[in-house]
Each structure stands twice: as C-alpha cells, then as structure tokens.
Design a protein around this motif. Structure first.
Motif, short mmCIF file in Angstrom:
data_model
loop_
_atom_site.label_atom_id
_atom_site.label_comp_id
_atom_site.label_asym_id
_atom_site.label_seq_id
_atom_site.Cartn_x
_atom_site.Cartn_y
_atom_site.Cartn_z
N LEU A 297 0.81 -1.22 0.00
CA LEU A 297 0.00 0.00 0.00
C LEU A 297 0.84 1.27 0.00
N ILE B 288 -4.06 6.16 1.15
CA ILE B 288 -4.06 5.38 -0.08
C ILE B 288 -5.14 5.91 -1.02
N GLN B 289 -5.08 5.50 -2.26
CA GLN B 289 -6.04 5.97 -3.25
C GLN B 289 -6.91 4.83 -3.79
N THR C 99 -8.37 6.92 2.86
CA THR C 99 -8.50 6.32 1.54
C THR C 99 -9.52 7.11 0.74
#
Length: 704
Positions: free
Chosen positions: A126, A158-159, A180
């Motif tokens: 990640l 994170i994306q 996220t």
C-alpha cells in the motif's frame, strides 16, 4: 458383464450424489438453511506471475503473500479459503464467497498457516511506490486472510479500495488517521481486539456486515458515503462520537453491546431495524438529516436467572451472524463452538479474552446506569420511528418479575415527524420526553407503555393510527434477504381514512385519556397541548376536556386519609381504615364529599369551554336553588296563617338582570322576609348578570 454394469451404476450414482452435495454447499443459503461444511485448509499455490518483486520481498514474503499479490496485480480477489483468484462480482466469485462466509468463525486457528498474512505485507503493497502503482482500479481485495499479529495501518493514505473481507485478526486492527479515497471493507471478518478508526478519513463507504467485532472506535472519523453494519456482532462498544457520515448509518439486525454516537452527524438515515442491544444506546446530541428507524428494536436477554448478565439470543428468528451460525452449521456442537468463538470470551484485548461489559458492570453494580436508550437532544430532520419497541429484556428474575431497560429518554429532541407504537409487554421501561418537539406525530394507542414521563411537549399535527392487518407482521426469519425489508413498512406510514382512528369516537378519546393519565410527571401540559391541537381542527373535544379537568384536579378534594385510600385502592381499603377514625378525619371526609359533589357539578358545566348548553344548566340550577331557599323564608307577621311563598317564577325572574324582560315586574321586586335571603337575592341577581354576559359572549362568538 453384470459386475461392469453394477460398477457403472454405482459410480454414476456417486458422481450425481457428489455433484448435488457440492452444489448444495456452493448454492446461496435459503429459508431452508442449507448446511455448511468446510474442507480442510489447502496450501497456497505457487503464483504463475508474482510481478517484479524486490529482492527483500522475494525473500521475505511467504508463499501466500506472493500468491495474493499475483491476484491483486491482475485486478482479481484472492480467496485464501479456496485458493482461487476470482473476478469480483462474477458468479464464481459470489458463490465462492458464500461457500466460505462462515469459515472465519468456525475454528479460525486451523487457518493460521494456510491463510497467513502479515501487517508488513499490507503496509508494503500500500505504500511502496513499486507495488502501490501496480495496484489496479479494483484495489486490494483479499478474502479469508489470517493475521496472527496486530495489524497496524495508522497514518496511512491510499487511493484505492481496501477489501479485507472474511479476515481473521487475532490482535486487532489499527486504522487511526487512516485515509482512503475509496472504500474500506471488512465484511464477514472476525476481528479479535480493538478496531481503531479514530480520525480516519474514508471518502467512500465502510462495510462491516455479518462479522464479529469487539470494540470499534470511529470517534471524530469522516465517512464520505455510508457505514454498513447489517447483521454483525459487536462485542464491545461501537463508538461514533462526533463522527461525520455523509450517507447512512446502517445497523439493521445488528447485535450491539453499547452504541455511542454523541454529537455525531449523519447525512442520511440511521437504520436500526430489528437490531438487538444488550446494554444501551447513547445518541445524545446527534444530528440526522434523514430518518431514525428503530422498529422492533430489542434489548438482549438474561440467560442467567438472578443475574444482570446480558447476552443475545442466537436462535432469534432474524438473519444475523449468530442466527446463521445456529442454523447453517451441520450440528449443534459445532454451532455452539462457533457462537462461543464469536461472542464468548469477548471482547478480546491485548491478546486475551476479557469479561464482557455486562459482567464487568454487574460486578461494579453499574448496569442500571447503562441500561438506557439515550435519544436526547437529537435533531432529526426526517422521521423518528419507534414502532413496537418496549424496552423489555427477555427472561425473568427468579421471583418472576419482568426485566427491562430503565429508560427511553427523548428529552430535548426535535423531529420533523414521529411515529410511536408500543407492543404488549410487562416492561416497566420509562418513556421520558421533556421539551420534545415534533411537527407531526403519528401514534397508535392500542398498547401503551406502563410508565411514561411527559412534560412541555410541542406537537404540531396529531394523527392516531390503527394497527392494520397488513402491519401485523410476525418477527420471523424466512430467507436471507426477506427480512431486509420486513419492517421497513412500519416506518413508511401514510395516514388515510382506512388506517386512522376516528377521533370523534368515545373509544378513541378514552384511549387518549388513559394514555395521559399514566403520565407520572403530573403535568397536564402535554394533554392540554394535544386537546388544543385537536380542538383547532373543529373536533368536539368535550369528553377530552372532561378527562383533562379530572387530571388537573386529581388531587383536589383529598384532604382525608379515607379519600386518599378510596382513590388508591377503592372502598375495600376505606372500610379497613374507617375503624377507630378520629373525629377530625371524619370531618375532613365530609368536606371532601361536599367538595367532590361540587366538583362533579363543575365538571359537566363551565369547566369545558363555557358551552351554551352548560349555561342553560347553570341557569336552571341557580334558579331552583334559590326557589328551594325560599321555603325557609319567614311568614308574613300580618298573615301568620297564610303561606305566602314567592314561587318558582320569582326565582327565575330575578336571574334576568333587565327589569323590562321580567315576566312579573311587581312580583320580582318583592323582598324576602329573612335578612339572609335578602342578601342572597343580591348574589342571585349578580349571578344572573354573569350568565347574561356569558350568553352574549357565545352569541357574539357564534356570529363571528
């Protein structure tokens, strides 16, 4: 030849049987409760393509981690139970999940090697650019991972989607300050230990359906879509204090220990249909843009008689995780072991099982303070729906007394509309509503709470509903999806002529009077408010006003011990106390009797709006009273043997204030012989003038 035929027949029969057996396992569970059997764990296969691994990951990752990564970079989900990479949402993926959905709760230790993953593996894929950039738009999707050590993803941004469904985590999960841009999913997971999401930022939704969790802490979190927690078991506190959820908070059929959501903000609805809470709720100060739906919400049970210990009923007929374990596993021993894994010896803190909140509170003697539903100071822009909620806790004490939570507290709450209905129950839960405000209240009074405390309520439109035949739905599970909508209709009520009670009927008005007579606050304000609202619609509220006046004056004419005994226990208690009663009490009882008679006369005359008909009663009553007094007048000294009574006409003529309208001008001017009667004549004429003023007032009011 015969042996060959027999062999072919047997082999064919076995093939068909095995095929049917396999299909029955893989098929979705139905109302017939398909039994679930799990094969033994299998080792992870060697990946055909594990991507460009750095030397440290190629040497440090386990075979399972390498295989999982090979699924992720293909945009597929790694099913660690079946050791298959599947394309999300295709039939093979769905069936593969359904087959294994209970595996995390049936002896998870057996998967500690075959399904083992580490927190370091997740952190690496990640955050390290080489791996992070290789993740497809479908994100990281892992089903059935076993994490023996703590999983720590704090302060990570994170994306992509992070899907850790069916996970078995033995030491908790830390996602504090986690961020996220997509979704976070922990559906069907068995997470022992605390799940920390404080100050997390999830731009999508959080999914935690049909799983087992201990303490879940989302204080100060921001969720861009919804929180979905249908059917899950929460052994510890579920905390949403000061949390912002842009969408819905869904806890349908959930098994909750303690729900805390003080000062939370929910952009959609809060849905707790058929939820079961074993300790309490605190949503003080929460703001909900949509509805608050709590039909058929229950409050656990007491499996140990004489104890405050609380628990859920795994056999309750609704589709939650405990019920699935109870129904779908092949025998009771396995089901009991799985239920113990899910709810026994939980919550799990620091790698050790701890006493649940009920046991801890019982030891500290503090459970009574927790057993409440605090819905105070809430702001509900939609509908507040509390239908068929009693507060009852299943199971009795050794002496047979019913158990219940102490209070449902609605003080200071405002709602655009409110739907209230109670079901028959011995529960002594107090429904407490002070400074409660709602624009439209829909209420059914066929059953009433045994204890209520209402004061300073502000209700706009008031509608009394019937309990329609279509609404008599039994809380019975009949399929995995059927009860999803089972109780939704209870909160989607549209008043029509067919389902509303006739407010002019005496039976309906008696229900209303009885309901407010139980109000232990002794305040008549809520009742008076309801009556005034109904009167504004043009309804004849005379009977309601009589009941209102009785409540206002229920302590009047009660100076004597005998009167108090009669009002509380009837004449049987009066006879018991009458023996040897002091003269002072007898005198008080006589005064109370006179007072009660006068009050009864008052009750049916001017107490209820000075109606013209009541003025006629007063006119004749006062006239006849004076006529009776005239019999005690002195005879004429000049004619002692002649009865010279002024007569009935004289009594009524003197009630007419204007002489021109009297029928006998000369006779009406005569004065009684007794001085006391001449004095009363002035009072009599004054009362006549007052009656004339009131008559003029009603004529004027009728004309306008």
């Amino acid at each position: 030849m015969f042996r060959v035929v027999v062999a072919l027949f047997v082999s064919g029969f076995v093939s068909v049987f095995c095929g049917l057996f396999t299909a029955s396992i893989a098929a979705p569970a139905s109302a017939q409760d398909t039994l679930t059997v799990f094969p033994e764990p299998a080792v992870c296969p060697a990946p055909a393509n594990d991507g460009d691994l750095r030397p440290e990951e190629r040497a440090g990752w386990s075979d399972c981690e390498k295989w999982v990564w090979s699924c992720v970079i293909k945009g597929e989900e790694a099913n660690l139970f079946s050791k298959e990479c599947t394309i999300p949402r295709l039939s093979a993926h769905v069936l593969g999940r359904q087959k294994w959905q209970l595996a995390p709760f049936v002896d998870p230790a057996k998967y500690q090697t075959a399904n083992a993953l580490t927190s370091k593996f997740l952190e690496t894929i990640l955050t390290i650019p080489l791996y992070r950039d290789a993740i497809t738009a479908k994100g990281v999707r892992i089903f059935g991972g076993y994490f023996g050590d703590p999983v720590n993803l704090e302060n990570m941004a994170i994306q992509t989607n992070l899907v850790l469904d069916g996970a078995m985590m033995q030491r908790g999960l830390r996602l504090t300050n986690f961020r996220t841009e997509k979704n976070l999913s922990l559906d069907g997971s068995n997470i022992r230990g605390s799940l920390y999401l404080m100050r997390a930022r999830i731009d999508g939704s959080i999914y935690m359906e049909y799983g087992a969790y201990d303490t879940v802490d989302l204080r100060d979190a921001r969720i861009g879509a919804s929180f979905e927690g249908t059917g899950s078991v929460y052994n510890g506190e579920l905390r949403f204090d000061r949390t912002h959820i842009a969408g819905k908070l869904v806890l349908i059929k959930a098994r909750l220990t303690m729900l805390r959501g003080a000062l939370s903000q929910i952009g959609g609805s809060l849905d707790m249909r058929v939820a079961d809470v074993r300790v309490g709720i605190d949503l003080s100060g929460a703001a909900i843009t949509g509805d608050v739906r709590m039909p058929e919400m229950t409050f656990g049970r007491r499996p140990k008689l004489g104890s405050a210990y609380c628990d859920w009923n795994p056999d309750a007929e609704t589709d939650n995780l405990l019920n699935r374990l109870s129904r779908r596993l092949p025998n009771r021993a396995l089901a009991d072991a799985a239920i113990a894994e899910v709810a026994g010896g939980r919550p799990f803190i620091g790698g050790k099982a701890t006493p649940n909140v009920c046991e801890s509170a019982e030891t500290a003697g503090a459970l009574d303070g927790l057993n409440t539903a605090l819905l105070r100071n809430m702001k509900v822009d939609g509908t507040l729906c509390l239908v068929d909620v009693s507060g009852e806790i299943a199971g009795n004490t050794p002496d047979g007394k019913p158990l219940n939570i102490t209070t449902v507290l609605l003080d200071g709450t405002t709602a655009k509309s409110t739907i209230l209905r109670w079901k028959q129950s011995p529960s002594m839960t107090v429904w407490h509503a002070v400074d409660f405000k709602t624009g439209h209240m829909i209420v059914n009074l066929d059953e009433k709470p045994r204890q209520s405390y209402f004061d300073q309520m502000d209700v706009g439109i008031l509608t009394f509903m019937t309990r329609s035949a279509a609404d008599q739905i039994v809380s019975k599970f009949s399929g995995p999806d059927s009860d999803e909508e089972l109780f939704k209709s209870k909160c989607d009520v549209t008043p029509t002529a067919a389902n509303t009670q006739e407010m002019h009927s005496r039976a309906t008005q008696d229900h209303i009077i009885e309901f407010f007579a139980r109000n232990t606050s002794r305040s008549v304000q809520p009742f008076a408010n309801f009556v005034s609202r109904l009167e504004a619609t043009g309804l004849d509220t005379t009977h309601l006003k009589i009941g209102l006046s009785e409540l206002k004056n229920r302590n009047a004419c009660s100076t004597s011990q005998l009167t108090a005994a009669w009002k509380s226990d009837g004449w049987k208690q009066v006879r018991a106390q009458a023996t040897g009663l002091p003269a002072k009490e007898v005198y008080k009882f006589m005064l109370d009797s006179i007072c009660s008679g006068g009050y009864s006369a008052l009750k049916y005359t001017v107490s209820y709006g000075h109606q013209p008909l009541n003025l006629i009663f007063w006119f004749f009553g006062i006239g006849l009273f004076f006529f009776a007094l005239l019999f005690f007048d002195k005879p004429d000294p000049d004619k002692p043997d002649v009865i010279d009574h002024p007569g009935l006409l004289y009594a009524f003529d003197n009630l007419i204030p204007l002489k021109a309208y009297r029928s006998d001008h000369a006779g009406a001017a005569r004065l009684p012989k007794r001085k006391s009667l001449r004095l009363y004549l002035k009072v009599h004429r004054f009362l006549g003038a007052m009656l004339a003023v009131l008559a003029f007032f009603f004529i004027y009011k009728a004309s306008t």
